[in-house]
Design a protein around this motif. Structure first.
Motif, PDB file in Angstrom:
ATOM      1  N   ARG A   1       0.856  -1.187   0.000  1.00 35.44           N
ATOM      2  CA  ARG A   1       0.000   0.000   0.000  1.00 35.44           C
ATOM      3  C   ARG A   1       0.892   1.237   0.000  1.00 35.44           C
ATOM      4  NH1 ARG A   1      -0.012   1.573   5.448  1.00 35.44           N
ATOM      5  NH2 ARG A   1       0.535  -0.099   6.906  1.00 35.44           N
ATOM      6  N   PRO A   2       0.336   2.427  -0.215  1.00 35.00           N
ATOM      7  CA  PRO A   2       1.168   3.632  -0.248  1.00 35.00           C
ATOM      8  C   PRO A   2       2.011   3.772   1.012  1.00 35.00           C
ATOM      9  CG  PRO A   2      -1.018   4.141  -1.047  1.00 35.00           C
ATOM     10  CD  PRO A   2      -1.087   2.727  -0.533  1.00 35.00           C
ATOM     11  N   ALA A   3       3.276   4.121   0.830  1.00 37.03           N
ATOM     12  CA  ALA A   3       4.195   4.248   1.964  1.00 37.03           C
ATOM     13  C   ALA A   3       5.325   5.195   1.581  1.00 37.03           C
ATOM     14  CB  ALA A   3       4.759   2.879   2.355  1.00 37.03           C
ATOM     15  N   LEU A   4       5.985   5.728   2.598  1.00 33.97           N
ATOM     16  CA  LEU A   4       7.167   6.547   2.410  1.00 33.97           C
ATOM     17  C   LEU A   4       8.347   5.861   3.068  1.00 33.97           C
ATOM     18  CD1 LEU A   4       8.484   9.227   1.465  1.00 33.97           C
ATOM     19  CD2 LEU A   4       7.903  10.186   3.716  1.00 33.97           C
ATOM     20  N   VAL A   5       9.399   5.604   2.304  1.00 35.22           N
ATOM     21  CA  VAL A   5      10.639   5.047   2.836  1.00 35.22           C
ATOM     22  C   VAL A   5      11.623   6.203   2.975  1.00 35.22           C
ATOM     23  CG1 VAL A   5      12.529   3.429   2.454  1.00 35.22           C
ATOM     24  CG2 VAL A   5      10.199   2.815   1.770  1.00 35.22           C
ATOM     25  N   VAL A   6      12.233   6.312   4.151  1.00 32.67           N
ATOM     26  CA  VAL A   6      13.107   7.450   4.449  1.00 32.67           C
ATOM     27  C   VAL A   6      14.501   6.943   4.810  1.00 32.67           C
ATOM     28  CG1 VAL A   6      13.400   9.553   5.801  1.00 32.67           C
ATOM     29  CG2 VAL A   6      11.098   8.668   5.369  1.00 32.67           C
ATOM     30  N   GLY A   7      15.478   7.248   3.982  1.00 32.30           N
ATOM     31  CA  GLY A   7      16.848   6.854   4.270  1.00 32.30           C
ATOM     32  C   GLY A   7      17.496   7.823   5.238  1.00 32.30           C
ATOM     33  N   LYS A   8      18.089   7.286   6.309  1.00 36.69           N
ATOM     34  CA  LYS A   8      18.845   8.124   7.241  1.00 36.69           C
ATOM     35  C   LYS A   8      20.325   7.766   7.230  1.00 36.69           C
ATOM     36  CE  LYS A   8      17.328  10.004  10.928  1.00 36.69           C
ATOM     37  NZ  LYS A   8      16.949  11.321  10.370  1.00 36.69           N
ATOM     38  N   SER A   9      20.652   6.610   6.684  1.00 39.82           N
ATOM     39  CA  SER A   9      22.049   6.177   6.634  1.00 39.82           C
ATOM     40  C   SER A   9      22.877   7.121   5.760  1.00 39.82           C
ATOM     41  CB  SER A   9      22.126   4.752   6.070  1.00 39.82           C
ATOM     42  OG  SER A   9      21.310   3.868   6.810  1.00 39.82           O
ATOM     43  N   THR A  10      24.168   7.223   6.077  1.00 39.70           N
ATOM     44  CA  THR A  10      25.074   8.051   5.287  1.00 39.70           C
ATOM     45  C   THR A  10      25.535   7.250   4.073  1.00 39.70           C
ATOM     46  OG1 THR A  10      25.818   9.145   7.319  1.00 39.70           O
ATOM     47  CG2 THR A  10      27.191   9.428   5.355  1.00 39.70           C
ATOM     48  N   VAL A  11      25.156   7.715   2.877  1.00 39.95           N
ATOM     49  CA  VAL A  11      25.421   6.962   1.650  1.00 39.95           C
ATOM     50  C   VAL A  11      26.134   7.831   0.620  1.00 39.95           C
ATOM     51  CG1 VAL A  11      23.427   5.449   2.001  1.00 39.95           C
ATOM     52  CG2 VAL A  11      23.156   7.568   0.690  1.00 39.95           C
ATOM     53  N   PRO A  12      26.809   7.219  -0.358  1.00 40.03           N
ATOM     54  CA  PRO A  12      27.438   8.001  -1.435  1.00 40.03           C
ATOM     55  C   PRO A  12      26.392   8.744  -2.253  1.00 40.03           C
ATOM     56  CG  PRO A  12      28.258   5.732  -1.402  1.00 40.03           C
ATOM     57  CD  PRO A  12      27.086   5.774  -0.484  1.00 40.03           C
ATOM     58  N   VAL A  13      26.707   9.960  -2.659  1.00 38.26           N
ATOM     59  CA  VAL A  13      25.769  10.744  -3.450  1.00 38.26           C
ATOM     60  C   VAL A  13      25.418   9.983  -4.735  1.00 38.26           C
ATOM     61  CG1 VAL A  13      27.632  12.065  -4.580  1.00 38.26           C
ATOM     62  CG2 VAL A  13      25.312  13.005  -4.486  1.00 38.26           C
ATOM     63  N   GLY A  14      24.141   9.967  -5.062  1.00 39.87           N
ATOM     64  CA  GLY A  14      23.659   9.212  -6.211  1.00 39.87           C
ATOM     65  C   GLY A  14      22.931   7.946  -5.826  1.00 39.87           C
ATOM     66  N   SER A  15      23.062   7.539  -4.546  1.00 42.41           N
ATOM     67  CA  SER A  15      22.432   6.294  -4.095  1.00 42.41           C
ATOM     68  C   SER A  15      20.916   6.409  -4.053  1.00 42.41           C
ATOM     69  CB  SER A  15      22.953   5.909  -2.702  1.00 42.41           C
ATOM     70  OG  SER A  15      24.351   5.740  -2.703  1.00 42.41           O
ATOM     71  N   ALA A  16      20.401   7.543  -3.592  1.00 39.45           N
ATOM     72  CA  ALA A  16      18.951   7.687  -3.387  1.00 39.45           C
ATOM     73  C   ALA A  16      18.167   7.519  -4.684  1.00 39.45           C
ATOM     74  CB  ALA A  16      18.643   9.040  -2.744  1.00 39.45           C
ATOM     75  N   ALA A  17      18.636   8.141  -5.754  1.00 40.37           N
ATOM     76  CA  ALA A  17      17.920   8.048  -7.032  1.00 40.37           C
ATOM     77  C   ALA A  17      17.816   6.591  -7.483  1.00 40.37           C
ATOM     78  CB  ALA A  17      18.623   8.888  -8.091  1.00 40.37           C
ATOM     79  N   ARG A  18      18.916   5.851  -7.316  1.00 38.17           N
ATOM     80  CA  ARG A  18      18.917   4.441  -7.699  1.00 38.17           C
ATOM     81  C   ARG A  18      17.987   3.617  -6.805  1.00 38.17           C
ATOM     82  NH1 ARG A  18      21.781   0.469  -5.604  1.00 38.17           N
ATOM     83  NH2 ARG A  18      23.193   1.889  -4.504  1.00 38.17           N
ATOM     84  N   LEU A  19      18.011   3.903  -5.501  1.00 41.15           N
ATOM     85  CA  LEU A  19      17.175   3.162  -4.558  1.00 41.15           C
ATOM     86  C   LEU A  19      15.692   3.481  -4.747  1.00 41.15           C
ATOM     87  CD1 LEU A  19      19.483   3.506  -1.437  1.00 41.15           C
ATOM     88  CD2 LEU A  19      18.983   1.385  -2.660  1.00 41.15           C
ATOM     89  N   ALA A  20      15.389   4.709  -5.167  1.00 39.95           N
ATOM     90  CA  ALA A  20      13.991   5.080  -5.445  1.00 39.95           C
ATOM     91  C   ALA A  20      13.434   4.228  -6.574  1.00 39.95           C
ATOM     92  CB  ALA A  20      13.904   6.564  -5.788  1.00 39.95           C
ATOM     93  N   GLU A  21      14.249   4.007  -7.611  1.00 45.75           N
ATOM     94  CA  GLU A  21      13.834   3.161  -8.726  1.00 45.75           C
ATOM     95  C   GLU A  21      13.663   1.712  -8.283  1.00 45.75           C
ATOM     96  OE1 GLU A  21      16.683   3.629 -11.823  1.00 45.75           O
ATOM     97  OE2 GLU A  21      16.164   5.730 -12.239  1.00 45.75           O
ATOM     98  N   LEU A  22      14.557   1.274  -7.398  1.00 44.56           N
ATOM     99  CA  LEU A  22      14.500  -0.102  -6.890  1.00 44.56           C
ATOM    100  C   LEU A  22      13.205  -0.332  -6.108  1.00 44.56           C
ATOM    101  CD1 LEU A  22      16.192  -2.767  -6.609  1.00 44.56           C
ATOM    102  CD2 LEU A  22      16.972  -1.861  -4.412  1.00 44.56           C
ATOM    103  N   LEU A  23      12.795   0.645  -5.322  1.00 42.95           N
ATOM    104  CA  LEU A  23      11.556   0.530  -4.558  1.00 42.95           C
ATOM    105  C   LEU A  23      10.350   0.339  -5.476  1.00 42.95           C
ATOM    106  CD1 LEU A  23      11.786   3.236  -1.724  1.00 42.95           C
ATOM    107  CD2 LEU A  23      11.674   0.755  -1.425  1.00 42.95           C
TER     108      LEU A  23
END
Length: 446
Positions: free
Chosen positions: A120-142
């Motif tokens: 169902r609709p949800a928001l995933v929020v990353g708090k871990s320290t990651v290399p720049v560019g990771s979030a865009a890739r992980l958004a697609e993975l979700l």
């Protein structure tokens, strides 16, 4: 209706965040893949020392008498997916073995385990320290892995916790940064953080890359400031100057400020060293490695301070550690913590031990962790016992307990009244008046 929150990963960051979210009034489910950790937290016990955290946890964990019951723990991703509306990812991102780069395996595992449970609709929020560019890739993975598809959004919300002040920093942060791709994610996070926002905490909305860069940029700046004053300490020693007075003088400049200008054995811990190295590695991957070459020198200065302390200690006992007893006051990388990761104090103790010194360590909170990491060192139950028979005493973690030591009482048990202040935190006049030879990095000998 308030969103229900899950926290994936219940280490230092996750346990603190879960307890704080419950304190802010949310129903929270913490998840960890280590059953023993879940069992401990479910009984209100934290696996690390952090002032105020265990009390906050016990205030909210379900099943504890008098608690709000708003906080539970599980090992089930299926349960987390069914329970939560907002899922915070708080897993570790250590340095890869043999490389500078960040190890993303725990983050990848958290996302690939959680996503298939989001129906169902949800928001995933990353708090871990990651290399720049990771979030865009992980958004697609979700979107790819979640049954709810594009109804599952991602935001990046870096953490800025200081060990020893983590509860305060979570409940009353100096800023909240969110990287979002749409208005819905921003709206949800404004609801989650309504209390601190209402208290006046700045809420900074950015894109994914900027939000990812904030944490590493902040840590790189702090590391640079620390290494700068340590570089000045090297110059002061060569020129017979006083780095403490130098720091005081330049700290009056509002553009510079007084914080992080205490020269000593440098920084350590689980964040600054690995974060600046991961930042350099990522810059290289992006083709802008020259922009961060200065961080190599920052890292080099920092590591050099540890070796310099070993040299000062060797010099103080006549040029060789063989047959010499060395007391090390401090094992953690900073006070008010039991964290010994990349600890300058233990690194110095280990180097001296390898060079033949008989090293005895004492720390108010870090003894068990230190023993696991450095089992061949000797450990004492009190500062006085650690110093008994010592030919030199090294003050390497600035615990309040050490600042309050009685030089006269300590002088009665040591073999020689020599102290090296690796944190520039002791009162030189008091120790010298009690008959001690006092020396600190970047300070005149007398």
């Amino acid at each position: 209706m308030a969103p229900k929150i899950t926290v994936i990963g219940t280490g230092y960051l996750g346990a603190t965040h879960a307890a704080a979210m419950a304190e802010l009034g949310f129903d929270v489910l913490g998840l960890d893949v280590v059953p023993e950790k879940v069992e401990s937290l479910s009984h209100g016990k934290v696996p690390m020392y952090e002032p105020g955290l265990e009390e906050l946890l016990r205030k909210h964990v379900a099943g504890i008498e008098g608690s709000s019951g708003r906080l539970r723990f599980t090992t089930s991703f299926e349960e987390a997916g069914e329970f939560g509306d907002v899922h915070f990812i708080c897993v570790n991102t250590p340095q890869k073995h043999g490389e500078y780069a960040c190890d993303m395996s725990y983050v990848e595992s958290a996302f690939t385990s959680l996503a298939p449970q989001l129906r169902r609709p949800a928001l995933v929020v990353g708090k871990s320290t990651v290399p720049v560019g990771s979030a865009a890739r992980l958004a697609e993975l979700l979107v790819e892995l979640a049954p709810a598809g594009s109804d599952v959004e991602l935001a990046w919300n870096p953490e800025f916790l200081r060990e020893g002040f983590a509860v305060e920093d979570t409940l009353h942060p100096d800023r909240i940064v969110v990287g979002v791709a749409g208005e819905r994610a921003e709206k949800v996070l404004r609801e989650v953080y309504a209390t601190p926002i209402g208290e006046g905490t700045p809420f900074v909305v950015a894109d994914y890359p900027t939000a990812e860069l904030v944490k590493t940029a902040a840590n790189s700046f702090l590391a640079t400031k620390i290494s700068f004053i340590n570089a000045m300490a090297e110059v002061c020693e060569a020129a017979d100057g006083d780095v403490a007075k130098l720091a005081e003088a330049i700290g009056h400049d509002d553009r510079i400020g007084k914080k992080f200008l205490r020269a000593g054995v440098g920084f350590g811990g689980g964040c600054l060293p690995k974060d600046i190295r991961a930042f350099m590695a990522r810059a290289g991957e992006l083709g802008v490695d020259q922009a961060l070459t200065f961080l190599r020198e920052v890292d080099s200065i920092n590591m050099r301070r540890r070796s310099h302390m070993v040299e000062l200690a060797r010099e103080s006992v006549g040029g060789s550690f063989l047959g010499q007893r060395v007391a090390v006051l401090g094992a953690t990388f900073k006070p008010d913590s039991d964290d010994v990761r990349d600890s300058p104090a233990l690194n110095v103790a280990g180097q001296i031990h390898l060079q033949g010194g008989q090293v005895t360590v004492y720390d108010p909170k870090g003894m068990d962790n230190a023993r696991r990491l450095y089992p061949t060192l000797a450990y004492a139950p009190t500062a006085l016992d650690a110093c008994r028979g010592a030919h030199v005493v090294l003050h390497l973690t600035e615990w309040r307990e050490f600042r309050e030591l009685d030089p006269a009482e300590l002088g009665d048990v040591v073999a020689a009244q020599r102290i090296l202040d690796g944190r520039n935190a002791l009162d030189a006049g008091t120790w010298r008046a009690a008959g001690w030879t006092y020396r600190a990095m970047g300070r005149p000998r007398a």
